[in-house]
Design a protein around this motif. Sequence first.
Motif, PDB file in Angstrom:
ATOM      1  N   HIS A 149       0.376  -1.318   0.132  1.00 31.72           N
ATOM      2  CA  HIS A 149      -0.254   0.228  -0.038  1.00 31.72           C
ATOM      3  C   HIS A 149       0.886   1.537  -0.269  1.00 31.72           C
ATOM      4  CE1 HIS A 149      -1.826   3.051   2.659  1.00 31.72           C
ATOM      5  NE2 HIS A 149      -2.894   2.831   2.296  1.00 31.72           N
TER       6      HIS A 149
ATOM      7  N   ASP B  16       0.659   5.734  -0.345  1.00 35.00           N
ATOM      8  CA  ASP B  16      -0.737   6.788  -0.879  1.00 35.00           C
ATOM      9  C   ASP B  16       0.673   7.799  -1.996  1.00 35.00           C
ATOM     10  OD1 ASP B  16      -2.044   5.764   1.332  1.00 35.00           O
ATOM     11  OD2 ASP B  16      -1.430   7.601   2.674  1.00 35.00           O
TER      12      ASP B  16
ATOM     13  N   VAL C 290       0.855  11.027  -4.207  1.00 36.80           N
ATOM     14  CA  VAL C 290       0.580  12.845  -3.667  1.00 36.80           C
ATOM     15  C   VAL C 290       0.599  12.918  -5.078  1.00 36.80           C
ATOM     16  CG1 VAL C 290       1.443  14.691  -2.781  1.00 36.80           C
ATOM     17  CG2 VAL C 290       1.309  12.633  -1.366  1.00 36.80           C
TER      18      VAL C 290
ATOM     19  N   VAL D 163      -4.593  13.519  -2.587  1.00 35.68           N
ATOM     20  CA  VAL D 163      -4.028  12.071  -2.720  1.00 35.68           C
ATOM     21  C   VAL D 163      -4.748  11.182  -2.380  1.00 35.68           C
ATOM     22  CG1 VAL D 163      -2.979  11.142  -0.563  1.00 35.68           C
ATOM     23  CG2 VAL D 163      -2.634  13.533  -0.551  1.00 35.68           C
ATOM     24  N   MET D 164      -4.193   9.969  -2.991  1.00 30.89           N
ATOM     25  CA  MET D 164      -5.190   8.599  -3.415  1.00 30.89           C
ATOM     26  C   MET D 164      -3.985   7.667  -2.686  1.00 30.89           C
ATOM     27  SD  MET D 164      -5.270  10.466  -7.026  1.00 30.89           S
ATOM     28  CE  MET D 164      -3.072  10.720  -6.461  1.00 30.89           C
ATOM     29  N   SER D 165      -4.813   6.803  -2.304  1.00 28.34           N
ATOM     30  CA  SER D 165      -4.370   5.303  -1.642  1.00 28.34           C
ATOM     31  C   SER D 165      -4.388   4.753  -2.944  1.00 28.34           C
ATOM     32  CB  SER D 165      -5.144   4.889  -0.790  1.00 28.34           C
ATOM     33  OG  SER D 165      -4.682   5.726   0.645  1.00 28.34           O
TER      34      SER D 165
ATOM     35  N   GLU E  14      -8.652   4.212  -6.026  1.00 33.68           N
ATOM     36  CA  GLU E  14      -9.117   5.931  -6.082  1.00 33.68           C
ATOM     37  C   GLU E  14      -8.554   6.603  -7.195  1.00 33.68           C
ATOM     38  OE1 GLU E  14      -8.101   8.588  -2.372  1.00 33.68           O
ATOM     39  OE2 GLU E  14      -8.075   6.853  -1.548  1.00 33.68           O
TER      40      GLU E  14
ATOM     41  N   ALA F 244       3.927   9.580  -1.478  1.00 36.10           N
ATOM     42  CA  ALA F 244       4.001  10.006   0.412  1.00 36.10           C
ATOM     43  C   ALA F 244       4.570  10.253   1.830  1.00 36.10           C
ATOM     44  CB  ALA F 244       2.336   9.801   1.457  1.00 36.10           C
TER      45      ALA F 244
ATOM     46  N   ASP G  96       2.940   9.690   7.112  1.00 43.08           N
ATOM     47  CA  ASP G  96       1.489   9.901   6.205  1.00 43.08           C
ATOM     48  C   ASP G  96       0.581   8.872   5.155  1.00 43.08           C
ATOM     49  OD1 ASP G  96       2.364  12.651   6.906  1.00 43.08           O
ATOM     50  OD2 ASP G  96       3.297  13.567   4.900  1.00 43.08           O
ATOM     51  N   GLY G  97       0.870   7.920   5.606  1.00 46.65           N
ATOM     52  CA  GLY G  97      -0.565   6.929   5.142  1.00 46.65           C
ATOM     53  C   GLY G  97       0.335   5.767   4.489  1.00 46.65           C
ATOM     54  N   GLN G  98       1.276   5.989   4.280  1.00 50.81           N
ATOM     55  CA  GLN G  98       2.713   4.937   3.874  1.00 50.81           C
ATOM     56  C   GLN G  98       2.243   4.033   4.635  1.00 50.81           C
ATOM     57  OE1 GLN G  98       5.262   2.923   4.178  1.00 50.81           O
ATOM     58  NE2 GLN G  98       5.401   1.820   2.425  1.00 50.81           N
TER      59      GLN G  98
END
Length: 92
Positions: A7, A9, A11, A31-33, A51, A83, A87-89
């Motif tokens: 996974h 994210d 940017v 920002v998309m996952s 997304e 990212a 920050d979501g990674q």
Amino acid sequence: MAADESHFDIVLKPQIADIEGHPEHGPELRVMSVRATGAQGASGYPRYAGEGVEADIDPRTRTVEAVTVDGEELPYGWVALIAPDGDGQGGG
């Protein structure tokens, strides 16, 4: 594929220039996952999707090698970056 490579994210930012003409990235526009699809992209790197984004990402260097957003290539001057950690990674 290790769990932390499943996974990312992504940017999207415009690439602009400072007053001396040096390239720099502007503010985040989106920002998309994305998650690993298990497929290999045309670039030879693992394919990730989510997304509205399909991206070939080198998980070792955390580099977006190819990307489409909502079925289209990025406009000239835009960049797609992974990212930073925190920050979501991550896996999951």
